[in-house]
Design an enzyme around this catalytic site. Structure first.
Site, PDB file in Angstrom:
ATOM      1  N   LYS A 165      -2.720  -9.127   1.612  1.00 56.96           N
ATOM      2  CA  LYS A 165      -2.958 -10.346   0.836  1.00 56.96           C
ATOM      3  C   LYS A 165      -4.292 -10.898   1.300  1.00 56.96           C
ATOM      4  O   LYS A 165      -4.524 -11.054   2.517  1.00 56.96           O
ATOM      5  CB  LYS A 165      -1.856 -11.377   1.084  1.00 56.96           C
ATOM      6  N   ASN A 197      -9.009  -7.529  -4.451  1.00 54.90           N
ATOM      7  CA  ASN A 197      -8.089  -6.410  -4.259  1.00 54.90           C
ATOM      8  C   ASN A 197      -8.833  -5.094  -4.083  1.00 54.90           C
ATOM      9  O   ASN A 197      -8.521  -4.290  -3.197  1.00 54.90           O
ATOM     10  CB  ASN A 197      -7.140  -6.299  -5.458  1.00 54.90           C
ATOM     11  N   SER A 233      -2.975  -7.442  -2.890  1.00 48.55           N
ATOM     12  CA  SER A 233      -2.777  -8.647  -3.683  1.00 48.55           C
ATOM     13  C   SER A 233      -3.707  -9.733  -3.160  1.00 48.55           C
ATOM     14  O   SER A 233      -4.149  -9.678  -2.010  1.00 48.55           O
ATOM     15  CB  SER A 233      -1.326  -9.124  -3.599  1.00 48.55           C
ATOM     16  N   GLN A 356      -7.460   1.506  -5.897  1.00 45.18           N
ATOM     17  CA  GLN A 356      -6.121   1.806  -5.380  1.00 45.18           C
ATOM     18  C   GLN A 356      -5.537   2.904  -6.256  1.00 45.18           C
ATOM     19  O   GLN A 356      -5.004   2.642  -7.323  1.00 45.18           O
ATOM     20  CB  GLN A 356      -5.245   0.557  -5.412  1.00 45.18           C
ATOM     21  N   GLY A 361      -4.213   4.875 -12.920  1.00 43.72           N
ATOM     22  CA  GLY A 361      -2.961   5.166 -12.224  1.00 43.72           C
ATOM     23  C   GLY A 361      -2.772   4.187 -11.092  1.00 43.72           C
ATOM     24  O   GLY A 361      -3.101   3.008 -11.213  1.00 43.72           O
TER      25      GLY A 361
END
Length: 371
Positions: A165, A197, A233, A356, A361
């Site tokens: 986070k 992120n 996140s 990521q 994906g």
């Protein structure tokens, strides 16, 4: 050697509900003072002003204190909420707690078998001008290495899931940077969620040796650079990177194990099954939900609309839709695909997956019960 881990998934019955955590503690499944991390989904809009994350955070921390955990200790417990339960995704929390050594008997006793382990760390403070730049990558990478060490993991191959986070940009923090003569990567606060992120994921990838150190220009632009285990996140709740490393280690003991894979695109059910198999479940070549037999604790996914606007060669309109942001559309889509595999809509599916997993994906981690 770190302690063995107990991990359970519980439903959240309303925005401020943490009754199922209280029940776990009352039933003796785990002790309040031994809860070390919570990762969950809340039912807000998933955006900059999603305050359901703050409400849920307070509710779960209050239960831990009420059940006997020291207040100062509870303040330090990493609780990562991903806002937005679009489509069939159901609000829930996955709770990690250490197991008292005296409870590790028989098949649960420490052995050479790899079992679930968790480590936590906080980065140095992230200034608004760091977000999206190599300064952030370096600070995140350093924190990942600390969390690995605390988890008792020396080989990056044993890391299967890194949940973070980090702060995003707000009007207030943008103004702060400018007042000090600094610039920020973007002045669009919603875009800064993807930015934070993605940059964090690059830090994870660097720490684990998945990529070499990228340049400022690579951030959000070179999508061939990614981590296969990052789940990032961001929100307004903090000004550091909060890092939870989840992997396997021998000598820990316990009944749980984690594995990972990647979804190659939004419809890649095989990627989810591969993560479950990698965690250690013996499944047939073409598994069905019934083959899980209650042994899957939870799956954790990141998803992203493909930058070319295609899924398997077919055009979609997500990136051009002015009515419903693509964040919500792809999350709903992948949430449905995931629930179809697991047979349970309480799955951790989070959007904004830049760097990521492969473009379009995303990474998948799965925790299974081998006890």
């Amino acid at each position: 050697m770190p302690d063995a881990i107990e991990v359970r998934k519980v439903p959240i019955h309303s925005v401020a509900d943490a009754s199922e955590l209280a029940k776990l503690i009352d039933d003796g499944v785990m002790q309040a003072e031994r809860v070390i991390a919570i990762i969950g989904k809340t039912e807000g809009n998933g955006g900059v002003n999603d305050y359901t994350r703050i409400i849920a955070d307070r509710a779960f921390r209050e239960v831990l204190v009420e059940k006997g955990a020291p207040a100062e200790q509870v303040k330090q417990v990493p609780i990562v909420w991903s806002g937005g339960t679009d489509g069939v995704i159901s609000p829930h929390a996955t709770i990690f707690a250490t197991v008292p050594p005296e409870d590790l008997t028989g098949a649960l006793a420490p052995s050479d078998e790899q079992r679930l382990t968790v480590g936590f760390a906080m980065s140095e403070r992230l200034a608004p001008e760091d977000i999206g730049r190599t300064a952030m990558i370096t600070k995140v990478a350093d924190a990942v290495k600390v969390a690995m060490e605390r988890a008792g993991i020396s080989d990056p191959a044993d890391v299967h899931y890194v949940q973070t986070k980090t702060p995003l940009l707000t009007i207030h923090t943008i103004r702060d940077a400018k007042s000090r003569g600094k610039t920020v990567w973007t002045e669009h606060t919603h875009e800064s969620m993807d930015l934070s992120n993605g940059c964090t994921a690059l830090g994870i990838a660097v720490a684990l040796g998945e990529i070499e150190m990228p340049s400022d220009e690579d951030v959000m632009h070179d999508r061939s650079l990614y981590s296969s285990v990052a789940s990032c996140s961001s929100g307004v709740e903090l000004d550091q990177a909060q890092v939870v490393v989840v992997g396997n280690a021998p000598g820990v003991g316990g009944r749980y194990r984690i594995g990972h894979s990647v979804m190659k695109d939004a419809l890649d059910q095989d990627g989810i099954w591969e993560a479950i198999k990698d965690a250690g479940l013996d499944l047939p070549e073409r598994p069905r939900t019934s083959d899980l037999d209650g042994r899957l604790v939870n799956v954790f996914l990141k998803c992203e609309a493909s930058q070319d606007g295609l899924v398997r060669g077919r055009r979609n309109a997500m990136l051009d839709d002015s009515d419903v942001h693509w964040h919500r559309q792809i999350k709903s889509c992948v949430g449905g695909v995931t629930a179809a595999v697991t047979g349970d809509p309480a799955v951790f599916v989070s959007v904004s997956a830049a760097h990521q997993g492969p473009d379009g994906g995303g990474p998948v981690a799965a925790i299974v019960d081998l006890g």
